[in-house]
Write a protein that holds these residues in place. Sequence first.
Motif, PDB file in Angstrom:
ATOM      1  N   LEU A 222       3.667 -19.931  28.549  1.00  0.00           N
ATOM      2  CA  LEU A 222       4.945 -20.545  28.227  1.00  0.00           C
ATOM      3  C   LEU A 222       5.556 -19.941  26.961  1.00  0.00           C
ATOM      4  CD1 LEU A 222       4.138 -24.303  28.990  1.00  0.00           C
ATOM      5  CD2 LEU A 222       5.681 -22.804  30.273  1.00  0.00           C
ATOM      6  N   GLU A 223       4.708 -19.667  25.983  1.00  0.00           N
ATOM      7  CA  GLU A 223       5.202 -19.067  24.746  1.00  0.00           C
ATOM      8  C   GLU A 223       5.796 -17.682  25.017  1.00  0.00           C
ATOM      9  OE1 GLU A 223       3.628 -17.966  20.227  1.00  0.00           O
ATOM     10  OE2 GLU A 223       2.247 -18.782  21.716  1.00  0.00           O
ATOM     11  N   HIS A 224       5.124 -16.922  25.896  1.00  0.00           N
ATOM     12  CA  HIS A 224       5.638 -15.605  26.246  1.00  0.00           C
ATOM     13  C   HIS A 224       7.004 -15.716  26.925  1.00  0.00           C
ATOM     14  CE1 HIS A 224       5.619 -11.410  27.502  1.00  0.00           C
ATOM     15  NE2 HIS A 224       5.924 -11.816  28.729  1.00  0.00           N
TER      16      HIS A 224
ATOM     17  N   GLN B 182      14.310 -16.424  24.509  1.00  0.00           N
ATOM     18  CA  GLN B 182      14.937 -16.410  23.190  1.00  0.00           C
ATOM     19  C   GLN B 182      15.490 -15.018  22.880  1.00  0.00           C
ATOM     20  OE1 GLN B 182      12.440 -16.789  19.595  1.00  0.00           O
ATOM     21  NE2 GLN B 182      13.828 -18.414  18.926  1.00  0.00           N
TER      22      GLN B 182
ATOM     23  N   HIS C 183       9.077 -18.244  26.679  1.00  0.00           N
ATOM     24  CA  HIS C 183      10.028 -18.746  25.683  1.00  0.00           C
ATOM     25  C   HIS C 183      10.551 -17.611  24.806  1.00  0.00           C
ATOM     26  CE1 HIS C 183      11.841 -21.264  22.613  1.00  0.00           C
ATOM     27  NE2 HIS C 183      11.124 -20.626  21.705  1.00  0.00           N
ATOM     28  N   MET C 184       9.647 -16.750  24.375  1.00  0.00           N
ATOM     29  CA  MET C 184      10.049 -15.631  23.524  1.00  0.00           C
ATOM     30  C   MET C 184      10.988 -14.683  24.278  1.00  0.00           C
ATOM     31  SD  MET C 184       6.474 -14.783  21.530  1.00  0.00           S
ATOM     32  CE  MET C 184       7.191 -13.368  20.697  1.00  0.00           C
TER      33      MET C 184
ATOM     34  N   MET D  79      -0.187 -22.469  27.634  1.00  0.00           N
ATOM     35  CA  MET D  79       0.645 -22.408  26.435  1.00  0.00           C
ATOM     36  C   MET D  79       1.005 -20.967  26.092  1.00  0.00           C
ATOM     37  SD  MET D  79       1.459 -25.355  25.258  1.00  0.00           S
ATOM     38  CE  MET D  79       1.935 -24.948  23.580  1.00  0.00           C
ATOM     39  N   ARG D  80       0.039 -20.058  26.231  1.00  0.00           N
ATOM     40  CA  ARG D  80       0.333 -18.647  25.950  1.00  0.00           C
ATOM     41  C   ARG D  80       1.381 -18.110  26.924  1.00  0.00           C
ATOM     42  NH1 ARG D  80      -5.343 -18.449  24.792  1.00  0.00           N
ATOM     43  NH2 ARG D  80      -5.796 -17.907  26.970  1.00  0.00           N
TER      44      ARG D  80
ATOM     45  N   GLN E 232      -4.630 -23.789  26.979  1.00  0.00           N
ATOM     46  CA  GLN E 232      -4.337 -22.671  26.087  1.00  0.00           C
ATOM     47  C   GLN E 232      -3.706 -21.516  26.851  1.00  0.00           C
ATOM     48  OE1 GLN E 232      -8.260 -22.071  24.371  1.00  0.00           O
ATOM     49  NE2 GLN E 232      -7.602 -22.928  22.405  1.00  0.00           N
TER      50      GLN E 232
END
Length: 402
Positions: free
Chosen positions: A271-273, A279, A275-276, A268-269, A265
């Motif tokens: 990686l999501e940060h 992006q 990724h955002m 993932m947080r 988790q």
Amino acid sequence: MTERLDYLNAYRQQFDAQVLAIEDRAGVPAVLLDRTCFYPTSGGQLHDTGLLGGVPVIDVVAEEGEVWHLLATSPSFAAGERVVGAIDWPRRYDHMQQHSGQHLLSQLIHQRYGFETVSVHFGREESTLDLNTAETPPAFLSEIEQAANELAYLALEIRAYFVDEQEVRRLPLRRPPAVSGLIRIVEIDGYDYSACGGTHVRTTAEIAPIKLLRLERRRHQTRLTFLCGLRACRDYAEKHRLLTETAGLFSTEIAAVPAMVQRMQAQMRELEHKHMELQRRLLSQETAALVAAAPRVGDVAIVEYLSPDASVEALKQMAALLREQPRCVGLLASTVEGKATLVFCRSDDVVLHVGEVLREALATFGGRGGGRPEYAQGGGAPAAAVAAVLAEARRRCEEALA
């Protein structure tokens, strides 16, 4: 009146009886017998199923002392004949375990905390009891579960018998009986006394194991969900299988799964940060390129953008970036998964109501939308018509800005 054989012996699975009447109830054959083992729905416990004269019994209803058996198809027997019935024993035994378990739990909770059971329900997969409290202590579930299982393993005898109204006053019932006359009592060997017409096991050992699943606050009450006996065993087996498979995916031991999931988790947080952020940078570059290439009305750039796969969130981010640009209008749209979504925007130094532009352009093609002068969102038009909606919106913007 129908003689209730389940009152005398809940373990009886077959019986023979005389057919007293057969009638049609909303297109379903209903059979009245002089006696039956089939339990009708009552007291939170579901009805029995099984076979009556070889025909499936799909529902059982009690009405003023009469027990009616609703059948899946028309029977071959007639009123006055004798017929053999057989209950679905696994279903019946499951109901017996859950109901006896509820009696034990309700008495235990009442003794430990003083909470009263106000209603019960025995479902196909889970059973519940509602307590007259909105708050429970933090250790409530673990304490009650452990104590309930310890009581169950004492193999306390469970017996049912009838008493009159005078004798019932001498019994320490958890709740006063809802009926008068002869009252059926289900007793757990001096531990619990309940006025009850349900089916029950012979000893508390048949209830175990008892598993308390969760607590839910429901207005001013608390709902406790629980499993007893074989139902709890099946639940444990399924959850153990799932946990074992999960541990196998990580090539680790079962005990290490929670820590492994926590690490994943966190990753993932992170990686999501990232990724955002990537992006955002990509959208920023793409937006700058769109503005540079956009046609202008006077000194106002009109950015028109149509994507087959951009998310609504991506359109919103692009709109936010466009609003930061000077003298800019954005007409953005997406048709992801065949659904039309449009987001219009303008920078603060442009005099234009994009909410009105969006609403009028969409209305021409059967869509709906609107918003503020500087930002608007809508949809509902056919995906194939989005390009035409954007063209109409551009025309209206050019007229307004000219």
